[in-house]
Design an enzyme around this catalytic site. Structure first.
Site, short mmCIF file in Angstrom:
data_model
loop_
_atom_site.label_atom_id
_atom_site.label_comp_id
_atom_site.label_asym_id
_atom_site.label_seq_id
_atom_site.Cartn_x
_atom_site.Cartn_y
_atom_site.Cartn_z
N TYR A 238 62.13 54.18 48.42
CA TYR A 238 61.98 55.31 49.36
C TYR A 238 63.02 56.40 49.14
O TYR A 238 63.04 57.39 49.84
CB TYR A 238 62.00 54.84 50.81
CG TYR A 238 63.17 53.95 51.20
CD1 TYR A 238 64.41 54.50 51.47
CD2 TYR A 238 63.01 52.57 51.32
CE1 TYR A 238 65.48 53.69 51.82
CE2 TYR A 238 64.07 51.76 51.66
CZ TYR A 238 65.30 52.32 51.92
OH TYR A 238 66.36 51.52 52.27
N LYS A 239 63.93 56.20 48.19
CA LYS A 239 64.96 57.21 47.90
C LYS A 239 64.42 58.16 46.84
O LYS A 239 63.58 59.00 47.15
CB LYS A 239 66.26 56.53 47.53
CG LYS A 239 66.87 55.84 48.77
CD LYS A 239 68.05 54.95 48.49
CE LYS A 239 68.56 54.37 49.81
NZ LYS A 239 69.46 53.22 49.63
#
Ligand SMILES: *Cc1c(COP(=O)(O)O)cnc(C)c1O
Length: 415
Positions: A238-239
């Site tokens: 999710y980064k």
């Protein structure tokens, strides 16, 4: 002002940024992301990457077709293989990992536990886990738990907070008692980039296993897990992989260790034959051995668009822009923030840092609140750091300079 006076630093920086944007070979990709009205600078792509424009339609068609129409048939048709297929794609595009060694599953925290636990009981004479005291809390907490559970001892490394773990720091604590060394590739606070190749080699010289946390490097810093002999690795999606809040993590297990190490959460998805429904557990001998239960298919959709985009751009070009963005952020810092007493908490050498730059000032907690209210979104890290997270495919040079100038303005208004 007369014609002889130097132009204000802010104008010169904005002009420079505009020129860099105009010449940016990756600039066209900025349009691939969902608009965020009212956001003037998003500098938190290292914590939560922005969604791609293709995401809403992908989610809608998934609900309509793959799930809505194909129903349970989709498990056989595509979902069963998804954790391994996505893992292979992440491996090829971002990790330098050949197929069959990476899976997408669980959260980073759960995968750290599974891999550490798998790495420990290999050799009873090896009773120590090496961990860095400044590592991300979940990594430290998990090591504490695994050490307590397995009767192993933690050997803490205390590296320089700006420059991060060096090879010598690791060598100093290695011995014939070392079971596994677990470190972050890019430090979540300073952005310092560890020398993965040299540290992995030193750990192997001591006969121990090396596990890397790639949360802050996957998708922005190229690496060669296979070539550099890395044993185990985990990372977030999710980064810099823009998988959306809570999208599952990935784990890498070198092929020669598959079927040798055993992870502790031995659910049916890691069994040799999932549908045998047999009386006892027989682990799979391939990478599927790292799974536990039914994978979160819906949460594996959004990252696919970002993987396409990184593949198209190439990770080498992403890294090149990442270094140029962080260089520009530091140049802007030098010109407008140093005079206000702001400290640089990241390495100055672009080759020694990942995708974010951290700066420090005692007023930054209040400054961050003001910035968020004004649509300038960096993140605050205790005790007094602001991280400027620059995600090369979605962040422009102008946005970067706007962000630094906004920090200056907010600091001046605060003071
Ligand atoms: C973001 C991050 C995590 C997050 O772990 P979750 O299980 O996804 O909450 C873990 N470790 C590091 C180093 C991180 O940067």
């Amino acid at each position: 002002m007369t014609a002889h006076e130097p132009r204000p630093a802010a104008d010169a920086l904005l002009d420079l940024a505009a020129a860099l944007d105009a010449a940016d070979p990756l600039g066209a990709h900025l349009d691939a992301f969902v608009d965020a009205p009212g956001v003037h600078a998003y500098l938190d792509g290292n914590s939560l990457g922005r969604p791609l424009r293709v995401v809403p339609e992908r989610l809608a068609s998934f609900a309509r077709e793959d799930w809505g129409t194909r129903l349970i048939r989709s498990w056989d048709e595509q979902w069963m293989a998804l954790p391994m297929e996505l893992g292979d794609r992440i491996g090829a595009i971002a990790l330098g990992a050949a197929p069959g060694q990476t899976v997408v599953a669980d959260s980073t925290s759960v995968l750290i536990y599974k891999l550490l636990r798998a790495a420990i009981p290999r050799d009873p004479a090896r009773t120590e886990i090496v961990m860095e005291r400044g590592n991300f809390p979940t990594d430290r907490f998990l090591v504490e738990g695994v050490a307590a559970e397995t009767g192993t001892t933690i050997r803490w490394i205390d590296p320089d907070p700006v420059h991060g773990v060096q090879v010598a720091d690791v060598v100093a604590v290695l011995s014939e008692r070392t079971a596994v060394v677990s470190l972050s590739h890019v430090d979540y606070r300073s952005g310092a980039l560890a020398d993965m190749r040299a540290i992995t080699a030193a750990v192997h010289d001591a006969g121990a296993l090396m596990m890397w946390d790639l949360c802050h490097s996957a998708g922005v810093v190229p690496m060669q897990l296979d070539e550099w002999g890395v044993d185990l690795a985990v990372g977030c999606t999710y980064k810099y992989l823009n998988g959306g809040p809570g999208s599952p993590a990935f784990a890498y297990l070198r092929r020669s260790l598959q079927g040798v190490l055993r992870q502790p959460i031995q659910g049916w998805w890691s069994a040799a034959d999932i549908f045998a429904m047999g009386p006892e557990y027989v682990p799979a001998s391939d990478i599927r051995q790292l799974l536990s239960g039914t994978p979160p298919v819906t949460s594996m959709l959004a990252m696919q668009g970002m993987l396409d985009l990184i593949e198209q751009a190439t990770i080498a070009a992403v890294r090149e822009k990442s270094q140029a963005l962080t260089d520009l952020a530091i140049r802007a810092y030098d010109e407008v923030l140093v005079p206000l007493g702001v400290r640089l908490l990241s390495p100055r050498d672009a080759a020694a840092r990942g995708g974010h730059v951290t700066i420090g000032h005692p007023d930054f907690r209040a400054v961050t609140q003001r910035l968020w209210a004004d649509g300038i979104i960096p993140d605050f890290r205790f005790p007094d750091g602001i991280r400027l997270g620059l995600s090369p495919l979605s962040t422009s040079y102008s946005e970067t300079v706007r962000g630094v100038l906004a920090v200056r303005d907010a600091l001046q208004q605060h003071g």
